[in-house]
Design an enzyme around this catalytic site. Structure first.
Site, mmCIF file in Angstrom:
data_model
loop_
_atom_site.group_PDB
_atom_site.id
_atom_site.type_symbol
_atom_site.label_atom_id
_atom_site.label_comp_id
_atom_site.label_asym_id
_atom_site.label_seq_id
_atom_site.Cartn_x
_atom_site.Cartn_y
_atom_site.Cartn_z
ATOM 1 N N HIS A 1 0.455 -1.072 -0.221
ATOM 2 C CA HIS A 1 -0.071 0.583 0.102
ATOM 3 C C HIS A 1 0.891 1.421 0.108
ATOM 4 C CE1 HIS A 1 -2.824 -2.519 2.364
ATOM 5 N NE2 HIS A 1 -2.530 -3.535 1.097
ATOM 6 N N ARG B 1 -8.637 4.125 -7.360
ATOM 7 C CA ARG B 1 -9.037 2.799 -6.865
ATOM 8 C C ARG B 1 -9.482 3.407 -5.366
ATOM 9 N NH1 ARG B 1 -3.371 2.880 -8.126
ATOM 10 N NH2 ARG B 1 -2.431 1.356 -8.959
ATOM 11 N N ARG C 1 -13.109 1.561 -9.496
ATOM 12 C CA ARG C 1 -13.211 0.639 -8.959
ATOM 13 C C ARG C 1 -13.864 0.607 -8.002
ATOM 14 N NH1 ARG C 1 -7.354 -2.758 -8.652
ATOM 15 N NH2 ARG C 1 -7.387 -1.777 -6.786
ATOM 16 N N GLU D 1 -9.414 -10.007 -14.294
ATOM 17 C CA GLU D 1 -7.609 -10.532 -13.452
ATOM 18 C C GLU D 1 -7.414 -12.675 -13.389
ATOM 19 O OE1 GLU D 1 -7.713 -7.943 -10.559
ATOM 20 O OE2 GLU D 1 -9.308 -7.694 -10.229
ATOM 21 N N ASN E 1 -1.742 -6.870 -13.201
ATOM 22 C CA ASN E 1 -0.839 -7.232 -12.130
ATOM 23 C C ASN E 1 -1.016 -8.932 -11.043
ATOM 24 O OD1 ASN E 1 1.015 -4.644 -11.922
ATOM 25 N ND2 ASN E 1 -0.844 -3.865 -10.679
ATOM 26 N N ARG F 1 3.367 -12.325 -5.651
ATOM 27 C CA ARG F 1 3.473 -10.854 -6.746
ATOM 28 C C ARG F 1 4.547 -9.759 -6.003
ATOM 29 N NH1 ARG F 1 -0.999 -6.574 -8.136
ATOM 30 N NH2 ARG F 1 -1.896 -6.567 -6.545
ATOM 31 N N CYS G 1 -5.003 -1.843 -17.453
ATOM 32 C CA CYS G 1 -4.237 -0.873 -16.240
ATOM 33 C C CYS G 1 -3.736 -1.783 -15.942
ATOM 34 C CB CYS G 1 -5.088 -0.229 -15.476
ATOM 35 S SG CYS G 1 -5.982 -1.724 -14.451
#
Length: 755
Positions: free
Chosen positions: A367, A474, A510, A609, A632, A643, A680
């Site tokens: 974050h 976000r 989102r 995703e 991602n 990740r 994105c």
């Protein structure tokens, strides 16, 4: 002095007097060794200082040949002195010459001395030197004498750390305490930060080492420990935190350590040598830190953080501070150094003065890294013991691209990075000149280049970069930086501000992607073995429909009379999306019934995703208005690679045949159904990645703010048709050759593209 409590206290007082005398550094050291030798009834007392080249140099002695001062040098690990420095723990021997590590130095004249006591000179767990006493007789040094010498070493540590001894050193042989450090970590946010260190949680500075009343200091220590235990018990038992979760685990660990009898015994022993209670805590923790930093067991090394936190809490208790001290007088070129920190804590700093961020922890998708990228702060993570290696005010360079960090850099390093920063600034000016130019490839293909955002501080970047809009907002970041759950009115206010800032540019919101590793401090957390695959995002929203409904309602109300694009994350099958969309329809009905003005146009989309959607694209695109590819998560799920785990996160290349084939499948399905497909994720923010995506057929990308300039610049140089002609045939039939990145680099070089 054996058995006498007066000895150490008298020595400490005399040392304080010597430290205050206006004499040279060498004279001060010479007086200190004489004092220690006399007080401990030792025939020899010597001070060895660790140098920048890793060797130990004799800086002062009483008893050995004075001519050996600044001449005797020991390699790391050489002799008994080197052993003490290497192990960072005391060594007491009644017959030193019989020890296998004994190394004879003829110039010192120490062959007549048999007993040996050496203690490391420690500061923040780092070894700065070694303090030694010796005697001719075969004597055994008592525990009290060892404690007394360790206590005295604290005073020497402050003297060495101050830089006072640097004037005595030859060039290239300066004390290591102030040496230049070159550290390698993980680049989290591109850019170069040159400035001076500011500790996010400044160390509690102990100014009074020497106790005036031992009995009173013991009582102070006992009272502080009792108060510390009570505060931890209160937090655990008072219902302020959940019954399970990471926060509770941390506090349970604190409670275990706070009740450890061995820890309290060591603290008391340190006070009985003549230290104040707070100085005793600092000394014991420095010793503990030095030992644990040398452990190979990762579990034990992780516990070091818990012990550090506990020691800091106890020191603040002793000094009457209920909270961690805040940095004061932020310099204009601050580089914040922290173990870790919350996004809200970073945003509390004056952004105009923050030049960089250095973290002991932190991964690329953490974050704090996301927020650092949002506000453009060069950031490096994964630097062990970062806060213990620097002092406030130290010159420091943070290279967020390479992950390199230079502490107290040499003049030539500073000059090289200053020039690098100037070159970067010139390049940024070139990118800024492209702000109002369209993002069109050389062969006329229009590309919508959007930015990723999530906070109010991101909004000015829309105009600054000339972005086509916000391709990913976000919404969870508002929840992560808030002290409590944002009310519907607060959410609506934020979404309206975002739409106002964007003007006629599109914004894609989102819905909440919380849960998993994104734990809100005010929400009950649940332990999950695989949080990335667990109860998060749309799964949490569908199970807690009140949460999702309130957010959707806030978006709809904020977009009254305007266009609104919202999308759902972590959707695994079409049925989930249909359920989520029905919640949107329900909220629209509610607002109509109550006379609210609705959005002029509403588009509801989905993030692709989860790999399962790759096999439901046709069905999905019949129900959705648009799709956005979240590379991602998609890539980590495709490769079953966490990740956030640095051991495996770079194991597979995002520019690989499987990934690009999956992306090609999505963009082709979108074209077949006449639906917009945007992408994105970090892949789009890399110039070479953007080239590959345009070759695949993507014409809408959402990138980090700092990537807008570089990506636009390369896309304006790119011939999209030539890129597709070079990549697609080979992608369809690679013949087992998976070196796609090399082919892309070769194409970029042939086309003179600056990647």
């Amino acid at each position: 002095m054996r058995g006498s409590l007066g000895g150490p206290r008298v020595l400490l007082r005399r040392l304080r007097e010597v430290m205050a005398e206006p004499v040279s550094a060498q004279d001060r050291l010479d007086k200190i060794v004489v004092l220690i030798a006399a007080n401990m009834v030792a025939e020899v007392c010597s001070v060895y200082v660790l140098r920048v080249d890793g060797t130990l140099e004799l800086y002062a002695t009483e008893g050995l040949n004075r001519s050996a001062v600044h001449q005797t040098v020991m390699r790391a690990g050489e002799g008994l002195v080197g052993l003490v420095a290497q192990d960072a723990k005391p060594l007491s021997l009644s017959n030193a010459q019989a020890h296998p590590a004994f190394a004879f130095k003829p110039e010192t004249g120490e062959e007549v001395y048999h007993s040996f006591l050496g203690v490391p000179v420690l500061r923040a767990g780092n070894t700065l030197g070694v303090l030694v006493v010796q005697n001719r007789a075969h004597r055994t040094y008592s525990e009290e004498e060892i404690e007394a010498l360790q206590t005295t070493a604290m005073v020497l540590a402050e003297m060495i750390a101050s830089g006072e001894l640097s004037a005595l050193a030859r060039p290239g042989a300066e004390p290591a305490a102030r040496r230049s450090l070159h550290l390698s970590g993980l680049g989290l946010c591109d850019g170069i930060g040159l400035g001076h260190v500011v500790l996010h949680e400044p160390r509690v500075v102990v100014t009074n080492f020497i106790a005036e009343d031992i009995v009173r200091e013991v009582a102070r220590l006992d009272d502080a420990v009792d108060a510390l235990r009570a505060s931890i018990d209160s937090m655990l038992d008072g219902g302020d935190i959940g019954s399970v979760g990471e926060h509770r685990d941390v506090l349970e660990t604190y409670r275990m350590f706070a009740h450890d009898r061995g820890w309290l015994h060591r603290l008391r022993e340190a006070v009985l040598t003549g230290l104040t209670a707070e100085a005793a805590v600092e000394r014991v923790q420095s010793d503990t830190r030095a030992r644990m930093m040398r452990q190979s067991d990762p579990f034990l090394r992780e516990r070091l953080h818990d012990l550090d936190d506990l020691a800091h809490r106890l020191m603040r208790q002793l000094m009457g501070r209920t909270h961690a001290p805040k940095p004061e007088g932020l310099p204009k070129d601050a580089v914040i150094v922290a173990r870790n920190m919350s996004p809200a804590a970073l945003l509390d700093y004056d952004r105009s003065r923050v030049r960089g961020l250095l973290l002991e922890e932190g991964g690329p998708m953490s974050h704090i890294a996301i927020v650092a990228r949002a506000i453009g702060v060069p950031t490096v993570g994964q630097i062990p013991n970062a806060a213990g290696l620097v002092d406030p005010g130290d010159a420091i360079i943070v290279d967020g691209a390479s992950g390199e960090v230079h502490v107290r850099p040499q003049a030539d390093v500073q000059a090289a990075y200053a020039e690098k920063a100037r070159l970067r600034a010139r390049k940024q000016k070139q990118f800024a000149a492209l702000r109002d130019k369209p993002c069109i490839t050389r062969d006329g293909e229009h590309v919508a280049l959007n930015i990723n955002a999530g906070l109010l501080v991101d909004l000015p970047h829309i105009a600054e970069t000339g972005a086509a809009g916000i391709g990913l907002f976000r919404t969870e970041l508002q929840f992560m930086v808030a002290a409590s759950f944002p009310r519907a009115g607060e959410q609506e206010k934020l979404y309206r501000a975002v739409l106002d800032a964007a003007g006629d540019r599109p914004v894609t919101f989102r819905t909440l992607d919380i849960g998993g590793d994104k734990v809100l401090p005010y929400m009950r957390s649940f332990d999950e073995e695989n949080p990335a695959l667990g109860w998060r995002a749309i799964r949490l929203g569908l199970d807690r429909p009140g949460l999702l409904r309130s957010q959707v309602r806030a978006m709809l109300k904020a977009a009254a009379g305007r266009d609104l694009r919202l999308m759902f994350p972590m959707v695994a099958d079409v049925a989930e999306f249909v359920r989520a969309r029905s919640i949107v329809e329900r909220e629209l009905t509610h607002l109509r019934r109550h006379g609210y003005l609705l959005p002029d146009q509403l588009q509801v989309g989905v993030m692709v995703e989860v790999p399962s959607l790759l096999f439901e694209l046709d069905e999905l695109l019949e129900h959705t208005d648009f799709v956005s590819v979240g590379t991602n998560d998609l890539i980590q799920f495709l490769y079953a690679v966490d990740r956030g785990n640095t051991r495996v996160s770079d194991r597979f290349d995002p520019l690989s045949v499987p990934v690009l084939r999956a992306l090609k499948r999505i963009v082709d399905a979108g074209k077949a159904h006449g639906k917009t497909v945007t992408l994105c994720g970090e892949l789009a923010s890399q110039p070479l990645g953007a080239v590959a995506l345009i070759a695949l057929g993507f014409r809408s990308l959402s990138v980090s703010v700092t990537a807008v300039g570089p990506v636009k610049a390369i896309l304006r140089q790119l011939d999209a048709g030539r890129a597709a002609g070079h990549i697609l045939p080979w992608l369809e039939n690679s013949g087992g050759d998976m070196q796609l990145r090399q082919r892309l680099l070769a194409f970029a070089a042939a086309e003179s593209l600056s990647v």
